[in-house]
Design an enzyme around this catalytic site. Sequence first.
Site, short mmCIF file in Angstrom:
data_model
loop_
_atom_site.label_atom_id
_atom_site.label_comp_id
_atom_site.label_asym_id
_atom_site.label_seq_id
_atom_site.Cartn_x
_atom_site.Cartn_y
_atom_site.Cartn_z
N ASP A 1 18.08 -35.53 9.25
CA ASP A 1 17.46 -35.17 10.52
C ASP A 1 17.06 -33.71 10.40
OD1 ASP A 1 16.97 -34.40 13.17
OD2 ASP A 1 18.38 -35.84 14.00
N ASP B 1 14.31 -29.27 13.41
CA ASP B 1 14.62 -30.61 13.93
C ASP B 1 13.36 -31.25 14.47
OD1 ASP B 1 15.59 -32.82 15.25
OD2 ASP B 1 16.83 -31.72 16.66
N GLU C 1 13.14 -40.37 18.60
CA GLU C 1 14.58 -40.16 18.38
C GLU C 1 15.17 -39.33 19.51
OE1 GLU C 1 18.13 -37.94 16.55
OE2 GLU C 1 16.36 -37.17 17.52
N GLU C 2 14.41 -38.32 19.94
CA GLU C 2 14.94 -37.39 20.94
C GLU C 2 15.13 -38.04 22.31
OE1 GLU C 2 16.19 -34.82 19.94
OE2 GLU C 2 15.03 -33.85 18.35
N HIS D 1 13.44 -38.66 11.58
CA HIS D 1 12.55 -38.84 12.72
C HIS D 1 11.42 -37.82 12.71
CE1 HIS D 1 13.93 -35.73 15.72
NE2 HIS D 1 15.06 -35.80 15.07
N HIS E 1 16.70 -27.11 19.58
CA HIS E 1 16.02 -27.74 20.73
C HIS E 1 15.36 -26.73 21.68
CE1 HIS E 1 17.91 -32.06 20.74
NE2 HIS E 1 17.24 -31.79 19.63
#
Length: 499
Positions: free
Chosen positions: A224, A158, A195-196, A148, A309
């Site tokens: 990912d 990420d 995606e998130e 993604h 994140h």
Amino acid sequence: MNAAAAAVVFTDRKDYGGERWFPDDRWMPPSGVQVGSVYTGAGDPTTPGWPSTEGCERVSEEEVEVPLIPSLPVSWADGDAIMRSIGGPVADEDWQGGKDAGVYRLGPGPGVLNLNYQGEQVITKIENVIGIIHGAEEPDRYVILGNHRDAWTFGAADPNSGTACMLEVARRMWKLQKKGWKPRRTILFCNWDAEEYGLIGSVEWVEENRQMLESRAVAYLNVDVAVAGAGFETSATPQLDELLVQSAKQVMDPDNSSQTIYDSWTSSTGGGAKVGRRGGAGSDYSAFVQHIGVSAADIAIGGDYPVYHSMYGDFVWMSKFGDPMFRRHAAVASIWGLVVLRLADDVILPFNYFSYAHELQIAEELKGQVLHKGLTVVPMIKSIDEFKKAAIQINDEIKALEGSWTSMWKDGQKVREVKERLMMAERAFTDREGLKGRSWYKHLIYAPAKHNDYGSTSFPGIYDEIEKAKSANSTESWRAVQHEIWRVARVCGCIVPLR
Ligand SMILES: *[C@@H]1O[C@H](CO)[C@@H](O)[C@H](O)[C@H]1NC(C)=O
């Protein structure tokens, strides 16, 4: 009735913070916030089960299944301050924070939290980017790479580490093409959006192309977070285990040039190449495996990382702590590329279903949980035995074919038939009706654990019912468990494609 007004989420320093933190060390500062999605559905919530396209049918705002309790992620520093304002009984030991934290109590109050939440509900456009290298001999067979592109804040790990690897695989394949190479099968490079927000790009694409993928997809290879530290990690549907091991033997360990990735992988797990399973819904393989039954793998170097994140996962973090020499990135690109090359070019697909049969043996563990309730796992054991026999049989057929290449070419029909069986066997684990209460999940062997989206369960239908039966403890609830056992027995026994 008590109702939750809001949920405030924080990432405990016990798990993510060291003595020193970014930019001096790899850990999350006490003021760092880990964000994320609390939506646990799959794909666009306004189009459950069908593709989200311009002008398409959408469920009404009242019907949309999204969490209705407002939630907000805060830092550990703020979370700890909130916890210190809460009285009541002391929480269990495994809920307590680290040495700097106050005592965590269960409340309610006396602290009062004033939470302002301003939601924005919009329907907006997302964009997947798909690149194609057409196969020369089997253009209608697809080997699919996916990663993604959308990120929470900077996303150096990420997903950008994965995106960098995908671009590198594409660049290497372009170099091969310039030398005259043409893959036997078609290779698709899928760069997913959103995606998130709930795997939206990949889920909607799979829903839109379901029939085509069910009949043509060979495998889906996801990356990912490609790199977040040291140590090779992979998870896959079991028929890909052997190919992953073989590929890991071909790439040098980026952290020790005197051994291969396979060597460091097996020594870190204490013997044996440990492959995780593909049940979680943590990334874009979810729709491929769990909705339509396409075999899939996910690879990475370095697993969990403290600035996940958060706004600290930037290029500085990556170049100081995640991968200072960027050799780990290159190694992921190498393994990913090798796996794809074998899947795209081997005449017979490099699948070994014997490890699947082995994996299914965990059925034995079930016995202990259900026997005393007068239930039987015999139907399952029987069909898993049948599955094992079919796996051995097709492996023998492949050996025979490889031992006689010339006659094999004369017998092209036989080769085609074996390939077809290998490709389609994974689909047999899916069931039209899907899991009870979450019918989008069609795979009866792998699905996300019901209460942990990142976690994975084998035989999710059976375990869901066992959980229910344990609390209800009625004849009907245990019969429901037996029904789920029969359902799994039927899909495992449905080995027609493999045989
Ligand atoms: C590097 O690999 C070699 C060969 O496997 C091993 O003997 C050595 O201990 C490794 N070095 C480190 C630092 O792990």
